[in-house]
Design an enzyme around this catalytic site. Structure first.
Site, PDB file in Angstrom:
ATOM      1  N   MET A 204       1.107  -1.251   0.066  1.00 41.69           N
ATOM      2  CA  MET A 204       0.060   0.027  -0.107  1.00 41.69           C
ATOM      3  C   MET A 204       0.971   1.214  -0.077  1.00 41.69           C
ATOM      4  O   MET A 204       1.663   1.486   1.007  1.00 41.69           O
ATOM      5  CB  MET A 204      -0.827  -0.009   1.271  1.00 41.69           C
TER       6      MET A 204
ATOM      7  N   CYS B  95      -2.653  -1.493 -10.129  1.00 44.60           N
ATOM      8  CA  CYS B  95      -2.557  -0.020  -9.942  1.00 44.60           C
ATOM      9  C   CYS B  95      -3.236   0.755 -10.703  1.00 44.60           C
ATOM     10  O   CYS B  95      -2.720   0.605 -12.043  1.00 44.60           O
ATOM     11  CB  CYS B  95      -1.177   0.560  -9.176  1.00 44.60           C
TER      12      CYS B  95
ATOM     13  N   ASN C 209      -7.553 -10.950  -2.923  1.00 43.01           N
ATOM     14  CA  ASN C 209      -7.668  -9.753  -2.360  1.00 43.01           C
ATOM     15  C   ASN C 209      -8.794  -8.702  -2.727  1.00 43.01           C
ATOM     16  O   ASN C 209      -9.276  -8.952  -3.882  1.00 43.01           O
ATOM     17  CB  ASN C 209      -6.137  -8.918  -3.029  1.00 43.01           C
TER      18      ASN C 209
END
Length: 332
Positions: free
Chosen positions: A13, A95, A206
């Protein structure tokens, strides 16, 4: 890499999982696999790599996440990371930020499975540690059945050692990175189907998982679970990882004991010149839900900025949290 290696991990993160955060999380679980923030190949090759890639031996098992799309650069960056001692090199294919898209890496690579395969193959040829990919189930108007299978087939052919799949699409236009973590609907079944299609490949899931009970439920369908914001915002849940998911005792008895166990590492960071808040900002959620938690957070957020703040400032903050009667009896 074995499925057990991916059984539980804490997500990479940005601005959060730095070495101070990882050191604290390791205090709460011996078995959780830790990940760095994403580091671009340019930063590794040309930036202050000693600062960017430094980690403590106690962090093992720990993986580095790389951002990039040039196979040669990724191979060089992976080699450097392996020399630092990382246990795994992970490629970011998830991302959705504009900056990442402009650099032609992250989630936009879901559209280029052949390029991702070339990147994986180059990294595999450069290092002996496992090479994994963290991806989405698709982007924009892609059919997730086609897109995710295409990526999986390509990277499996390139020798990938494991996949971590964020069970949402990423919308590259129209949603911010923050919105991309919540707005696209979750599709856990799609990841379960991927695992059934490729039973020999370690696959972790996830996205949207808030508790260790949620993680345990997913392990009926996939090999591993990666939790991000929930573990960061409420780190005490990590005390359940080792007993619930691995059948082993937690490293410390409770959140109070975790603070004391972390003090030696904190003292070392302070000795390096790091301000207290630079470390304890990762601990603000530790006592969420307890009487006094707000006072604890306020104390660390204000007094922790003082250049002279130290270990005692943290202990003062903890003293503002009310212990339950059972905890006081046990401590006595």
């Amino acid at each position: 890499m074995t499925p057990e290696d991916l059984r539980f991990s804490i997500a990479p993160m940005m601005d959060w999982t730095d070495r101070y955060c990882r050191a604290f999380h390791r205090t709460l679980s011996r078995r959780a696999r830790l990940y760095t923030e994403m580091v671009t190949t340019g930063a590794v090759l040309h930036g202050p790599r000693d600062r960017l890639l430094a980690f403590a031996p106690a962090e093992h098992p720990v993986a580095v996440q790389l951002g990039g799309s040039n196979p040669t650069d990724l191979a060089q960056a992976a080699r450097i990371a392996a020399e630092f001692g990382y246990d795994e090199v992970n490629l970011n294919v998830g991302c959705p930020s504009d900056r990442v898209q402009d650099g032609r890496f992250g989630a936009c690579l879901m559209r280029e499975p052949a390029l991702v395969a070339d990147c994986v193959a180059a990294m595999k040829a450069a290092v002996r540690v496992p090479v994994t990919v963290k991806c989405r189930i698709g982007v924009d108007d892609q059919d997730t059945e086609i897109a995710l299978d295409a990526l999986a087939r390509a990277v499996i052919a390139a020798g990938v050692d494991g996949l971590v799949v964020h069970a949402r699409k990423a919308w590259l236009q129209g949603l911010s990175p923050k919105e991309n973590r919540d707005v696209p609907p979750l599709d856990y079944d799609r990841v379960a189907r991927l695992k059934r299609a490729y039973p020999g490949l370690p696959i972790a899931i996830n996205g949207g998982l808030a508790t260790i009970a949620d993680a345990k439920a997913q392990l009926a369908h996939v090999d591993g679970v990666m939790i991000g914001r929930a573990a960061y915002g409420d780190p005490a849940i990590l005390l359940d990882v080792d007993p619930v998911l691995f059948g082993e005792a937690a490293p410390v008895a409770d959140a109070y004991a975790a603070v004391e166990a972390f003090v030696p590492a904190l003292a070392d960071f302070l000795q390096e010149g790091v301000r207290l808040h630079g470390v304890t900002r990762h601990m603000l959620g530790l006592f969420n839900g307890r009487p006094g938690a707000r006072a604890y957070r306020r104390h660390l957020s204000t007094r922790g900025l003082d250049p002279e703040a130290g270990v005692e400032t943290l202990r003062e903050a903890v003293a503002l949290v009310t212990r339950a009667e059972a905890e006081r009896d046990q401590a006595a």
